[in-house]
Design a protein around this motif. Structure first.
Motif, PDB file in Angstrom:
ATOM      1  N   ASP A 173      -3.983-110.223  14.722  1.00  0.00           N
ATOM      2  CA  ASP A 173      -4.610-109.227  13.164  1.00  0.00           C
ATOM      3  C   ASP A 173      -5.652-110.168  12.969  1.00  0.00           C
ATOM      4  OD1 ASP A 173      -4.737-107.992  11.069  1.00  0.00           O
ATOM      5  OD2 ASP A 173      -3.579-109.261   9.622  1.00  0.00           O
ATOM      6  N   HIS A 214      -1.475-105.608  16.874  1.00  0.00           N
ATOM      7  CA  HIS A 214      -2.157-105.537  16.118  1.00  0.00           C
ATOM      8  C   HIS A 214      -2.994-106.657  15.946  1.00  0.00           C
ATOM      9  CE1 HIS A 214      -0.629-105.778  10.991  1.00  0.00           C
ATOM     10  NE2 HIS A 214      -2.384-106.156  11.423  1.00  0.00           N
ATOM     11  N   HIS A 219      -7.737-106.139  14.842  1.00  0.00           N
ATOM     12  CA  HIS A 219      -8.922-105.938  14.096  1.00  0.00           C
ATOM     13  C   HIS A 219     -10.235-105.988  15.257  1.00  0.00           C
ATOM     14  CE1 HIS A 219      -6.627-103.826  10.605  1.00  0.00           C
ATOM     15  NE2 HIS A 219      -5.848-105.571  10.671  1.00  0.00           N
ATOM     16  N   HIS A 244       2.285-105.250   9.713  1.00  0.00           N
ATOM     17  CA  HIS A 244       3.078-105.968   9.377  1.00  0.00           C
ATOM     18  C   HIS A 244       4.832-105.373   9.233  1.00  0.00           C
ATOM     19  CE1 HIS A 244      -0.857-108.099   8.691  1.00  0.00           C
ATOM     20  NE2 HIS A 244      -1.298-108.063   8.114  1.00  0.00           N
ATOM     21  N   HIS A 249      -1.014-100.223   7.758  1.00  0.00           N
ATOM     22  CA  HIS A 249      -0.751-101.128   7.134  1.00  0.00           C
ATOM     23  C   HIS A 249       0.075-100.751   5.857  1.00  0.00           C
ATOM     24  CE1 HIS A 249      -3.110-103.203   9.453  1.00  0.00           C
ATOM     25  NE2 HIS A 249      -3.646-103.523   9.197  1.00  0.00           N
TER      26      HIS A 249
END
Ligand code: ZN
Length: 322
Positions: free
Chosen positions: A285, A30, A32, A228, A204
């Motif tokens: 993240d 997870h 980006h 999450h 998400h």
């Protein structure tokens, strides 16, 4: 091999040996791709004027404004080519940071809108991304997610997501940004089409909204995994649902704390989720903003005294099982 890795992981945590921990394979599932990398390096490279990197965003809109600053372009009207080079440079920074931290498997989130930086040519986009991936061959396994910004108009989303799904390059689908907008029902058809294309389904959910939203997202979109999902810890029923259906939560503790959804590592609901049999992973993240690498996240949790090193090794291994 696995036992040696686990033995080293446990020893690294128990003795505080960060160097040893970095040598143990880990997955970051997870993150980006456009928001990984090192903050100071990026700011210097781009000549950005960002002084306040406070790691504290009481409101999600504060966070979005900060993301806009990271992306702000020094030129008034960048060409597609300039944007393309810049976004690829951010992706490279994400992969470099992962490699430097000993991450061996990454599932980077790539925004479908980058297609516009290639003037709509999916072939050019895939060629560039594949070339970038090849630089990491043998060091980092890259399984890209394609992501949709849920607050965007649906016609804009459909225009870019379908060529990405059909390209065959992406391993999974994701939807992100402020979950108070863009309900899962609006994305149902796209998820069905991605499933038909053989993609893994992630979304998400439960970062800002409640446990029922996590369950609803899983059911409506037929998710395999939730990015999450921490709000599930408030509902024994939803945790049982996740555990019974083997739905994995890909959790990012520093992100939750800095976005003020959780007070501290000590009070992070990952403990409750694990106690209720929910499968979890630990991830970064947006490392460029939150400033924590995969190895840091494991140390941060271990230092609370609430997890044994063996338990965290199980979390580490979860990252490789999907
Ligand atoms: Zn995320």
């Amino acid at each position: 091999m696995k036992n040696t890795e686990s033995g080293n992981f446990v020893r690294a945590l128990e003795t505080g040996d960060r160097e040893l921990l970095r040598r143990v394979p880990r997955a970051d599932v997870h993150n980006h791709a456009g928001l990984g990398g090192d903050f100071n390096t990026w700011v210097a490279q781009e000549g950005l004027d960002i002084k306040d990197n406070s790691h504290h965003f009481p409101d999600f809109t504060d966070f979005q404004k900060f993301v806009d600053k990271i992306y702000s372009y020094p030129n008034e009207n960048p060409t597609s080519k300039q944007n393309r080079e810049r976004i690829l440079s951010l992706y490279r920074a994400t992969y470099d940071l992962a490699v430097s931290d000993g991450v061996t498997l990454i599932e980077p989130g790539i925004d479908a809108l980058i297609l516009d930086f290639f003037d709509g040519s999916v072939e050019d986009m895939i060629a560039e991304l594949t070339l970038l991936d090849s630089e990491y061959k043998g060091r980092l396994e890259i399984r890209p997610d394609v992501g949709m910004i849920r607050v965007f108009p649906m016609d804009e989303i459909e225009r870019t997501i379908y060529p990405c799904i059909e390209s065959g390059y992406f391993a999974a689908l994701d939807v992100f940004a402020d979950e108070r907008h863009g309900p899962p029902e609006e994305f149902r058809q796209i998820y069905r089409d991605a499933k038909k294309a053989g993609m893994k389904l992630k979304a998400h959910a439960g970062e800002l909204l409640d446990a029922d939203f996590v369950r609803r997202s899983v059911e409506v979109l037929e998710l395999d995994e939730v990015q999450h999902g921490i709000a599930a810890a408030k509902s024994p029923e939803v945790m049982r649902f996740l555990a019974d259906n083997g739905i994995r939560l890909n959790i990012c503790p520093s992100s939750n704390i800095q976005l003020c959804q959780v007070e501290s590592f000590k009070t992070h609901p990952i403990r409750i989720l694990m106690d209720n049999g929910v499968k979890v992973t630990v991830n970064t993240d947006d490392a460029i903003i939150f400033g924590q690498k995969s190895s840091d996240e494991f140390f941060n949790l271990f230092e609370t005294g609430l997890y044994t090193a063996v338990e965290l090794d199980m979390v580490r291994l979860n990252g490789f099982k999907d």
